[in-house]
Design an enzyme around this catalytic site. Structure first.
Site, PDB file in Angstrom:
ATOM      1  N   SER A  62     -67.058 -93.524  23.583  1.00 38.64           N
ATOM      2  CA  SER A  62     -67.206 -93.177  22.172  1.00 38.64           C
ATOM      3  C   SER A  62     -68.143 -91.982  22.049  1.00 38.64           C
ATOM      4  O   SER A  62     -69.162 -91.910  22.734  1.00 38.64           O
ATOM      5  CB  SER A  62     -67.770 -94.363  21.383  1.00 38.64           C
ATOM      6  N   LYS A 114     -64.349-101.516  23.689  1.00 36.43           N
ATOM      7  CA  LYS A 114     -64.093-100.293  22.907  1.00 36.43           C
ATOM      8  C   LYS A 114     -63.104-100.573  21.785  1.00 36.43           C
ATOM      9  O   LYS A 114     -63.214-100.007  20.685  1.00 36.43           O
ATOM     10  CB  LYS A 114     -63.555 -99.201  23.839  1.00 36.43           C
ATOM     11  N   HIS A 127     -65.080-102.158  19.099  1.00 34.81           N
ATOM     12  CA  HIS A 127     -65.905-101.081  18.528  1.00 34.81           C
ATOM     13  C   HIS A 127     -65.112-100.288  17.499  1.00 34.81           C
ATOM     14  O   HIS A 127     -65.584-100.017  16.386  1.00 34.81           O
ATOM     15  CB  HIS A 127     -66.395-100.170  19.665  1.00 34.81           C
ATOM     16  N   ASN A 128     -63.886 -99.914  17.843  1.00 40.08           N
ATOM     17  CA  ASN A 128     -63.082 -99.108  16.936  1.00 40.08           C
ATOM     18  C   ASN A 128     -62.631 -99.907  15.720  1.00 40.08           C
ATOM     19  O   ASN A 128     -62.509 -99.363  14.622  1.00 40.08           O
ATOM     20  CB  ASN A 128     -61.870 -98.531  17.672  1.00 40.08           C
ATOM     21  N   GLU A 163     -65.467 -99.795  13.436  1.00 38.53           N
ATOM     22  CA  GLU A 163     -65.510 -98.437  12.881  1.00 38.53           C
ATOM     23  C   GLU A 163     -64.557 -98.302  11.687  1.00 38.53           C
ATOM     24  O   GLU A 163     -64.901 -97.691  10.671  1.00 38.53           O
ATOM     25  CB  GLU A 163     -65.130 -97.455  13.989  1.00 38.53           C
TER      26      GLU A 163
END
Length: 308
Positions: free
Chosen positions: A125, A179, A182-183, A186
């Site tokens: 990221s 990840k 995480h996204n 986001e």
């Protein structure tokens, strides 16, 4: 560039093959080189590539080799890993730093095991700001391979304590899984800021400075974040977003996050709403809203707006 990136592990020269020199990959190459790591880059664009092909990349690296793959997920990543398997040797290590789905990591690892080629996955990221700020890294693989590649991770991660910009999440697949989540987070954060923006902008009778309002939240408030900083930057450049169409794509990781939420019975109302809002943004004339308008007309006689 952060001071911790120069020099790193000077007692032993570090070499890396980097495949994929697009906007992000090229910035990663520059950051790695600044840290004293000898990078041999390959890209299908000869203008930015250091070597002509993958065989030349392998020949240019001392064994045992480490090769970082930074290309679009899916068929392109599959093809690169398959081709690498033909030019690398036992004991070499491939790191997939793209946005592959975590289940693909199992396939790639199994594909390489018979040849004795090691495999790791790395969620990365940082986007276009990574060259200056460093990249947040989430990796999956064995502890031995993590230690082996640590000079590379240290060069790429942000300045400061390692555990605030790098994590060995678990075995192969864990990095891309982290990840993915995480996204998904986001997506939800961006949607919350966006909805707040729309409400402030709609209340022009009392709200005279929308950009200033967001800017005032950058310090001391619980909603401060780097995403907020980037929103302020965008608002200062175009306060009404006159030059931007309200059409939002998704990379796929948000969808995978929801699939995992359903599979594991984890409620995700904020993230799911954010993803569905992106779908709505791509509709010029929503079929579902047409159905709602027709139903209101049928049961209540409410007027409908007909097409010209």
């Amino acid at each position: 560039m952060p001071p911790h990136t120069t020099p790193l592990h000077k007692e032993k020269a570090m070499n890396l093959g980097l495949i994929g020199l697009g906007k992000m990959g090229n910035n990663m190459r520059a950051r790695l080189q600044h840290a004293g790591i000898d990078v041999v880059g390959y890209d299908t664009n000869p203008a930015v590539s250091d070597v002509a092909d993958l065989a030349a990349l392998a020949a240019a690296l001392p064994a045992p080799r480490i090769v970082w793959v930074m290309v679009p997920a899916g068929t392109i990543t599959d093809a690169v890993i398959t081709d690498l398997a033909d030019v690398l040797d036992e004991g070499d290590l491939i790191i997939d730093g793209g946005n592959s789905k975590w289940t693909e990591d199992f396939k790639h690892s199994a594909q390489l095991v018979d040849k004795g080629i090691e495999f790791m996955d790395a969620g990365v990221s940082g986007g276009v700001w990574g060259l200056e700020n460093g990249y947040g890294l989430m990796v999956g693989g064995t502890a031995e391979n993590v230690e082996r590649a640590m000079p590379i991770f240290d060069a790429l991660r942000p300045e400061g304590p390692r555990d605030e910009g790098f994590v060995h999440v678990g075995e192969v697949g864990a990095g891309h899984y982290a990840k993915m989540v995480h996204n998904g987070i986001e997506y939800g954060m961006m949607q919350a800021y966006a909805e707040g923006y729309e409400l402030l902008d709609a209340k022009k009778d009392i709200i005279k400075d929308v950009t200033g309002t967001f800017k005032a939240w950058q310090r001391g408030t619980v909603v401060r974040s780097w995403l907020l900083d980037l929103l302020v930057r965008a608002l200062e450049a175009d306060p009404e977003f006159k030059d931007i169409q309200g059409y939002v794509q998704d990379s796929g990781e948000g969808r995978w996050t929801l699939e995992e939420a359903i599979e594991n019975a984890v409620p995700m109302p904020a993230i799911s709403s954010a993803i569905f809002a992106r779908f709505v943004s791509r509709q010029e004339d929503s079929p579902s809203m047409k159905a709602v308008a027709a139903l209101r007309n049928q049961f209540g006689g409410h007027a409908v707006k007909e097409l010209d």
